[in-house]
Design an enzyme around this catalytic site. Structure first.
Site, PDB file in Angstrom:
ATOM      1  N   GLN A 171       0.928  -1.638  -0.016  1.00  0.00           N
ATOM      2  CA  GLN A 171       0.767  -0.432   0.059  1.00  0.00           C
ATOM      3  C   GLN A 171       1.226   1.564   0.099  1.00  0.00           C
ATOM      4  OE1 GLN A 171      -3.465  -0.351  -0.115  1.00  0.00           O
ATOM      5  NE2 GLN A 171      -2.919  -2.091  -1.096  1.00  0.00           N
ATOM      6  N   HIS A 226       1.636   3.107  -3.038  1.00  0.00           N
ATOM      7  CA  HIS A 226       0.332   4.098  -3.579  1.00  0.00           C
ATOM      8  C   HIS A 226       1.193   5.136  -4.598  1.00  0.00           C
ATOM      9  CE1 HIS A 226      -3.361   1.863  -4.796  1.00  0.00           C
ATOM     10  NE2 HIS A 226      -2.914   1.703  -3.607  1.00  0.00           N
ATOM     11  N   GLU A 279      -8.140   3.160   6.729  1.00  0.00           N
ATOM     12  CA  GLU A 279      -8.984   3.066   5.273  1.00  0.00           C
ATOM     13  C   GLU A 279      -8.933   1.427   5.461  1.00  0.00           C
ATOM     14  OE1 GLU A 279      -8.735   3.739   0.790  1.00  0.00           O
ATOM     15  OE2 GLU A 279      -6.714   3.750   1.808  1.00  0.00           O
ATOM     16  N   HIS A 280      -7.600   1.048   5.695  1.00  0.00           N
ATOM     17  CA  HIS A 280      -7.210  -0.174   5.384  1.00  0.00           C
ATOM     18  C   HIS A 280      -7.021  -1.199   6.859  1.00  0.00           C
ATOM     19  CE1 HIS A 280      -6.630   0.735   1.227  1.00  0.00           C
ATOM     20  NE2 HIS A 280      -7.498   0.375   0.343  1.00  0.00           N
ATOM     21  N   ASP A 297      -8.513  -4.282  -3.049  1.00  0.00           N
ATOM     22  CA  ASP A 297      -8.118  -3.256  -4.190  1.00  0.00           C
ATOM     23  C   ASP A 297      -8.681  -4.250  -6.316  1.00  0.00           C
ATOM     24  OD1 ASP A 297      -7.457  -1.568  -2.053  1.00  0.00           O
ATOM     25  OD2 ASP A 297      -4.701  -1.857  -2.607  1.00  0.00           O
ATOM     26  N   HIS A 338     -48.074  26.292   9.908  1.00  0.00           N
ATOM     27  CA  HIS A 338     -48.095  25.191  10.041  1.00  0.00           C
ATOM     28  C   HIS A 338     -49.331  24.817  10.813  1.00  0.00           C
ATOM     29  CE1 HIS A 338     -43.672  25.629   8.596  1.00  0.00           C
ATOM     30  NE2 HIS A 338     -44.036  24.625   8.810  1.00  0.00           N
TER      31      HIS A 338
END
Length: 433
Positions: free
Chosen positions: A250, A253, A318-319, A352, A412
């Protein structure tokens, strides 16, 4: 208390970089809003060396591009899209529409209406993320979105054949070879040749993420996205080599991708660090993975699994990959994550690329309050009401009149009074007639 074997750069340093990105993105969006296609073309030429007669690919051009893609690649794309489609259909089936009668003649219902148009951003540049086409387009189509406009940038002035094939096979209604802020802004505000959409989904670099952030409200978005994140929770049963490989998978990335290890084993922590340092020099993506690990890699040693899960929750990563003797404990112990990957037989890379769950996930702590992209993101959950009983209408009208006057909403209250009186105007004290 956890022991820190490796820490990341200060958060203030990262924040300063974001401010510069935000200013540049703001100027590009304003220019495209003002000049439309002319501005889009200028930025595409400037950033991607790409200025064709039309950014949209014709059906004939798409067929030509798909024909260039190797058969094995097409087969793999179809396989993965089948996995994504299957999971998305199960998600769609789990969302129930209903109508209930809460009082005699009072019918309340819930429907799920897909947005009319969605934009799918599929990153390109150095890494053509073909899988993002599956995640954004297939999922939108399963939700029932009638128009999906998909954008991906050219790569060094060339057409990314496999990405275009993935977008086409996923069911995109429009495919544009257009990337960056200019693509996101064109989809959000519309130009002379690109129709605006209601929601934009898909990952991207810091500029794409910032463009989505600034345009949110004018257009819906999937998530406020940041750099890819991975957090591994491991104990003494984990293979330190596998942990190191998965962390670096990862980190490649981007140079700002956090990779964090939390472990109950000091020995494993040291071995992982040694493996990372041995593996990095030989990685083809070392120019991204090395600064990511240097500046954003972390290793923490804790005393127990409970402490590991508690610390992991503070990251809301995230992961989260769980490599422990009892990985499914994380399902009970943790609440803040984009996606869990349980046990050594799975990995974040499966999510992924191939397994079928969506890889567009929350980052920068957003997992504290949201999950990732799913079929429900493309659906508007709306309600409807119908009162067919005069008795129930009168009863609700009486309560409405009293409740509204407590809040000083006389208008109302009068709407309630009309129903309470059974539409008999003569019984309304406030009626001048």
């Amino acid at each position: 208390m956890p022991k820190v074997l490796k820490s990341a750069v200060p958060a203030e340093q990262v924040a300063a970089q974001r401010d510069d990105v935000a200013d540049r993105v703001r100027g590009i969006i304003a220019d495209i809003r003002d000049r439309g296609d002319a501005a889009v073309r200028e930025y595409s030429a400037k950033f991607d060396s790409w200025s064709p007669e039309s950014f949209r690919l014709s059906p004939e051009r798409i067929e030509e591009i798909v024909a260039r893609v190797p058969a094995q690649v097409l087969d793999d794309i179809r396989f993965v899209q089948d996995q994504v489609r299957t999971f998305a259909r199960h998600q769609r089936d789990s969302i129930r529409e209903f109508e209930v009668e809460t009082l005699p003649g009072v019918h309340l219902g819930q429907k799920h209406v897909p947005v009319a148009a969605a934009g799918a951003y599929v990153p390109g540049g150095r890494y053509p993320l073909t899988a993002s086409a599956h995640m954004t387009i297939v999922t939108a189509k399963v939700a029932g979105v009638p128009r999906v406009a998909a954008c991906t940038p050219p790569i060094r002035g060339e057409v990314p054949d496999a990405t275009v094939a993935a977008m086409h096979l996923a069911g995109a209604d429009e495919i544009y070879l257009l990337g960056g802020v200019q693509a996101v802004a064109a989809l959000a505000v519309g130009t002379e040749t690109i129709g605006r959409v209601d929601l934009i989904a898909g990952p991207g670099n810091a500029y794409v993420a910032e463009a989505k952030r600034q345009l949110f409200g004018e257009v819906g978005i999937d998530l406020f996205a940041g750099p890819t994140e991975v957090l591994v929770v491991a104990d003494h049963t984990a293979d330190p080599f596998v942990v190191a490989v998965d962390l670096l998978s990862q980190a490649e990335h981007g140079p700002d991708s956090p990779a964090v290890l939390i472990t109950t084993s000091a020995d494993l922590a040291r071995e992982v660090l040694d493996h990372v340092e041995a593996l990095l020099p030989g990685m083809p993506t070392r120019d991204f993975a090395e600064p990511a690990w240097r500046d954003h890699g972390e290793i923490h040693v804790v005393d127990s699994a409970d402490e590991a899960f508690a610390l992991a929750d503070t990251y809301a990563s995230e992961h989260v990959q769980v490599l422990t003797a009892q990985p499914r404990q994380a399902l009970e112990k943790m609440r803040n994550y984009g996606a869990l990957f349980l046990g050594p037989g799975t990995c974040v890379s499966f999510g992924d690329k191939v397994i079928g769950t969506n890889h567009v996930l929350p980052t920068r702590g957003a997992a504290r309050y949201t999950g990732g992209l799913w079929v429900g993101k493309y659906l508007k959950t709306v309600t409807y009401q119908e009162v067919t009983s005069s008795e129930s209408s009168e009863r609700l009208g009486e309560v409405c009149g009293r409740a509204a006057r407590v809040e000083l909403f006389e208008g109302h209250a009068r709407s309630g009074d009309v129903r309470a009186a059974g539409f008999r105007r003569g019984e309304l004290a406030w009626n001048p007639a």
